[in-house]
Scaffold this motif. Structure first.
Motif, PDB file in Angstrom:
ATOM      1  N   GLY A 165       0.892  -1.105   0.049  1.00  0.00           N
ATOM      2  CA  GLY A 165      -0.170  -0.032  -0.030  1.00  0.00           C
ATOM      3  C   GLY A 165       0.813   1.044   0.204  1.00  0.00           C
ATOM      4  O   GLY A 165       0.668   2.365  -0.221  1.00  0.00           O
ATOM      5  N   VAL A 166       2.152   1.245  -0.010  1.00  0.00           N
ATOM      6  CA  VAL A 166       3.040   2.448  -0.013  1.00  0.00           C
ATOM      7  C   VAL A 166       4.128   2.247  -0.730  1.00  0.00           C
ATOM      8  O   VAL A 166       4.732   0.915  -1.248  1.00  0.00           O
ATOM      9  N   PHE A 167       4.764   3.010  -1.220  1.00  0.00           N
ATOM     10  CA  PHE A 167       5.999   2.812  -2.072  1.00  0.00           C
ATOM     11  C   PHE A 167       7.318   2.968  -1.082  1.00  0.00           C
ATOM     12  O   PHE A 167       7.473   3.747  -0.303  1.00  0.00           O
ATOM     13  N   GLU A 168       7.940   1.634  -1.007  1.00  0.00           N
ATOM     14  CA  GLU A 168       8.942   1.576   0.158  1.00  0.00           C
ATOM     15  C   GLU A 168      10.323   2.185  -0.333  1.00  0.00           C
ATOM     16  O   GLU A 168      10.737   1.901  -1.342  1.00  0.00           O
ATOM     17  N   LEU A 169      10.816   3.002   0.526  1.00  0.00           N
ATOM     18  CA  LEU A 169      12.086   3.603   0.237  1.00  0.00           C
ATOM     19  C   LEU A 169      13.100   2.670   0.087  1.00  0.00           C
ATOM     20  O   LEU A 169      14.057   2.646  -0.756  1.00  0.00           O
ATOM     21  N   GLU A 170      13.333   1.632   0.948  1.00  0.00           N
ATOM     22  CA  GLU A 170      14.133   0.544   0.865  1.00  0.00           C
ATOM     23  C   GLU A 170      14.199  -0.078  -0.622  1.00  0.00           C
ATOM     24  O   GLU A 170      15.269  -0.463  -1.040  1.00  0.00           O
ATOM     25  N   ALA A 171      12.891  -0.389  -0.949  1.00  0.00           N
ATOM     26  CA  ALA A 171      12.704  -1.191  -2.416  1.00  0.00           C
ATOM     27  C   ALA A 171      13.270  -0.120  -3.424  1.00  0.00           C
ATOM     28  O   ALA A 171      14.064  -1.007  -4.357  1.00  0.00           O
TER      29      ALA A 171
END
Length: 347
Positions: A108-114
């Motif tokens: 549900g979110v854009f992951e900074l780590e990804a």
């Protein structure tokens, strides 16, 4: 404009279908019950498509190493390598973006780590698995002027000698290493085995040699059959012997696959069938690089949607999956080829 070779177009068209077949069957070998009937059918299909990438190398050799084709060193970098590098980073970015979006759908979110990992993967060449082909083709192109000097000046006996050495160090030895699971001979083999990237050049020389020294079709058919028996039979029984999946005899630099590539390539160039010069074969051949680059997008979509090859009847599931992936991949090509700079640099 240089006339196209219908035989080479046909080989490339078949090779790209084989590539999709390889990647479509990858999960089936593990999803089916080991040694079951369905598993055996998957092994059969996978063995048929095994020579996909070697066939591409052979086609490149037949075209690039031809004595009548003049290639300057500057052409290698301006025409070939720039295109390869540009396409590599563009499509690597596309695949990394797909993963980021997939994680967005999951969480549900854009992951900074990804996003950070995606950037690192691009920078450190941890690219989507099938893009390794581009690395090798860059190496192939770099060595093309050197190989052409050799071929243009070598006697037939010297080219045969090169191929003999290549088969020994680039095919037979890597197959042996794959079987030497405990690495008992590692102190010897690690120094003399030919690395995959450089061994691919041997396939190029083989493609050139077959194309300029055509033998009877029967010869190639027999070699093709022997190669398939090794690829399928050795893989099947080796898996049973070890009670585990073992794909040594499916490697591009393995004995059975080399014989299959030799046999199929020779069979096509030694025959003159109408299908070779058909427009559809030419179009698929032209689209082959683009399809190679984009087809895994659709395999990933199928995976994300939990559409698995084992959900279809085992006799027809591989052809069905190949068709499901091939059609949208070809449509993408038809769209992208109409965009000038994308057509020139990215597909």
């Amino acid at each position: 404009m240089q006339n196209r070779s219908g035989n080479i177009d046909f080989i490339k068209a078949v090779a790209i279908i084989f590539v999709i077949g390889i990647h479509s069957t990858a999960s089936a070998l593990y999803d089916y019950t080991f040694a079951s009937r369905s598993w055996g059918i998957a092994v059969f299909y996978r063995s048929i498509v095994a020579p996909a990438v070697p066939l591409f190398f052979m086609c490149s050799g037949a075209l690039l190493f031809n004595k009548s084709k003049v290639i300057k060193i500057e052409d290698i970098f301006k025409k070939y390598i720039v295109r390869m590098i540009t396409a590599l980073f563009f499509w690597a970015s596309i695949y990394e973006s797909m993963y980021i979006i997939y994680r967005r759908v999951q969480t549900g979110v854009f992951e900074l780590e990804a996003i950070k990992n995606a950037i690192k993967n691009i920078i450190y060449f941890n690219h989507n698995y099938q893009l390794y082909y581009i690395y090798i083709m860059v190496l192939f192109y770099i060595f093309t002027p050197i190989v052409k000097i050799f071929i243009n000046n070598a006697k037939q006996s010297e080219i045969k000698y090169f191929l003999t050495v290549w088969v020994a160090l680039g095919i037979v030895l890597p197959t042996f290493i794959g079987l030497d699971a405990q690495g008992k001979f590692n102190n010897l083999t690690q120094y003399i085995a030919m690395h995959l990237g450089y061994a691919s050049i041997g396939y190029g020389v083989l493609g050139y040699y077959i194309n300029t020294n055509i033998r009877k079709t029967k010869h190639y058919f027999i070699v093709l059959f022997i190669g398939f028996i090794i690829s399928f039979g050795a893989t099947y029984f080796l898996c049973l012997l070890k009670n585990d999946i073992n794909i040594v005899f499916w490697g591009g630099m393995s004995i059975g696959v080399m014989l299959m590539a030799y046999g199929f390539f020779g069979f096509v160039v030694s025959t003159d069938l109408k299908i070779y010069s058909s427009k559809i074969v030419e179009n698929i051949s032209k689209a082959s690089f683009c399809i190679f680059l984009v087809h895994d997008i659709f395999l990933k979509i199928l995976f994300y949607k939990n559409i698995n090859i084992v959900n279809y009847p085992d006799i027809i599931n591989v052809p069905i999956f190949i068709l499901i992936v091939f059609i949208p991949s070809y449509i993408i090509y038809e769209i992208l080829k109409r965009i000038k700079y994308i057509n020139k640099y990215l597909i």
